[in-house]
Design a protein around this motif. Structure first.
Motif, short mmCIF file in Angstrom:
data_model
loop_
_atom_site.label_atom_id
_atom_site.label_comp_id
_atom_site.label_asym_id
_atom_site.label_seq_id
_atom_site.Cartn_x
_atom_site.Cartn_y
_atom_site.Cartn_z
N ILE A 176 0.50 -0.84 -0.05
CA ILE A 176 0.05 0.10 -0.12
C ILE A 176 1.01 1.53 -0.04
O ILE A 176 0.25 2.33 -0.89
CB ILE A 176 -1.03 0.15 1.08
CG1 ILE A 176 -2.45 -1.02 0.96
CG2 ILE A 176 -1.43 0.77 1.60
CD1 ILE A 176 -3.02 -0.99 0.11
N GLY A 177 1.46 1.45 1.11
CA GLY A 177 2.75 2.36 0.85
C GLY A 177 3.72 2.78 -0.66
O GLY A 177 3.69 4.01 -1.10
N GLU A 178 3.56 1.25 -0.85
CA GLU A 178 4.37 1.40 -2.48
C GLU A 178 3.41 2.29 -3.27
O GLU A 178 4.15 3.37 -4.10
CB GLU A 178 4.95 0.17 -3.39
CG GLU A 178 6.24 -0.46 -2.14
CD GLU A 178 7.40 0.30 -2.31
OE1 GLU A 178 7.98 0.92 -3.44
OE2 GLU A 178 7.94 0.64 -1.94
N VAL A 179 2.19 1.27 -3.12
CA VAL A 179 1.08 2.51 -4.24
C VAL A 179 1.30 3.40 -4.15
O VAL A 179 0.75 4.57 -5.35
CB VAL A 179 0.04 2.11 -4.51
CG1 VAL A 179 -1.27 2.72 -4.52
CG2 VAL A 179 0.18 0.13 -4.45
N SER A 206 5.80 9.64 5.30
CA SER A 206 7.02 9.37 5.17
C SER A 206 7.16 7.14 5.85
O SER A 206 7.66 6.37 5.24
CB SER A 206 8.41 9.34 5.55
OG SER A 206 9.18 8.80 5.66
N ARG A 207 6.24 7.77 7.23
CA ARG A 207 5.75 6.00 7.64
C ARG A 207 4.65 4.83 6.64
O ARG A 207 5.05 3.74 6.78
CB ARG A 207 5.64 6.45 9.51
CG ARG A 207 6.87 6.54 10.53
CD ARG A 207 5.98 6.58 11.57
NE ARG A 207 4.83 6.51 11.54
CZ ARG A 207 4.50 7.80 12.75
NH1 ARG A 207 4.54 8.58 12.82
NH2 ARG A 207 3.06 7.46 12.62
N ILE A 208 4.58 5.61 5.63
CA ILE A 208 3.53 4.70 5.68
C ILE A 208 3.64 4.68 4.40
O ILE A 208 3.71 3.00 4.10
CB ILE A 208 1.91 5.78 5.06
CG1 ILE A 208 1.17 6.19 6.39
CG2 ILE A 208 1.22 5.08 4.11
CD1 ILE A 208 -0.16 7.21 5.98
N GLU A 209 4.35 5.21 3.82
CA GLU A 209 4.89 4.81 2.99
C GLU A 209 6.17 3.47 2.58
O GLU A 209 6.11 2.75 1.65
CB GLU A 209 5.72 5.97 1.68
CG GLU A 209 4.41 6.63 0.90
CD GLU A 209 5.23 8.07 0.21
OE1 GLU A 209 5.06 9.49 -0.55
OE2 GLU A 209 6.53 8.27 0.10
N THR A 269 -7.74 6.40 6.52
CA THR A 269 -6.96 7.07 6.41
C THR A 269 -6.28 6.96 4.84
O THR A 269 -5.63 7.82 3.80
CB THR A 269 -5.46 6.99 7.04
OG1 THR A 269 -6.16 6.59 8.63
CG2 THR A 269 -4.69 7.86 7.10
N LEU A 270 -6.19 5.54 4.19
CA LEU A 270 -6.11 5.43 3.08
C LEU A 270 -6.92 6.49 1.61
O LEU A 270 -6.74 6.76 1.17
CB LEU A 270 -6.82 3.53 2.59
CG LEU A 270 -6.31 3.29 1.74
CD1 LEU A 270 -4.89 2.97 1.54
CD2 LEU A 270 -7.26 2.18 1.34
#
Lengths: 99, 99
Positions: free
Chosen positions: B38-41, B68-71, B81-82
């Motif tokens: 998901i972070g990559e997306v 940053s943390r999510i990615e 959040t998404l």
DNA sequence: TGTAAAGTTAACTTAAAGTGGAACAAAAAT
DNA sequence: ATTTTTGTTCCACTTTAAGTTAACTTTACA
């Protein structure tokens, strides 16, 4: 109090009710609406699998009250919870489309 | 310490490393792997939109450290959040496929 | 109709996400 | 090369999802 007239699309209806897209009230509504839809999906998949809330809950190590809250759109669940329920609990594959 | 031999599929590799599907260690890994994807997306969509982490963060009322943390797959985010990031922040539509 | 099963809701505790700030590292620009 | 921009990581704090229990409501069905 204003009475709505000439509302032609659902989007206009939402604007009338919750304000323009992007405003916090509108966004909040849309998020809730989506949480509700996720709940509907889970409920329908659970029925297809012929499971009670209690049976599904047991499969993922939770309680039936938790499942109920989610199915009724009363929880803003984490991604891991989505996976736990749909993949681990109901044996479905989830795919996220971004377009 | 066992040395792996004759590993032919990625699934076997995961079993070797984290145990059979369904075990807690394995499930935990899979959830983390998905959070990472998901972070990559999100990262790739952000680049397509030509935004820095800071600009994206500002759009959704957050800080760059959060993005940053999510990615980097270090957060198990909520559905809201998404939506906030992909739809509100990046103007994408998300669709959830269950099959 | 009574009753057992299934589902909902409320109140509460616990665990973890969300958040901001600051310090640090990496990459880009000059 | 060094300054600026961009991104990462850590810590402390706040908010909220997750989890639990129990009481209540609805539905099924004998």
């Amino acid at each position: 109090m204003k009475v709505s007239t000439n509302i032609t699309t659902f989007d206009e209806h939402l604007t009338e009710r919750y304000g323009e897209r992007g405003t916090s009230k509108r966004t909040e509504f849309e998020i809730k609406a989506k949480a509700f839809l996720i709940g509907e999906v889970i409920k329908s998949e659970r029925h297809l699998a012929n499971l009670t809330q209690e049976q599904l809950a047991e499969k993922i190590g939770a309680k039936k009250s938790f499942i109920s809250r989610i199915e009724n759109g009363k929880a803003d669940i984490q991604l891991s919870t989505l996976y736990r329920i749909l993949e681990f609990g109901l044996g479905r594959k989830i795919e996220l489309l971004v377009h």
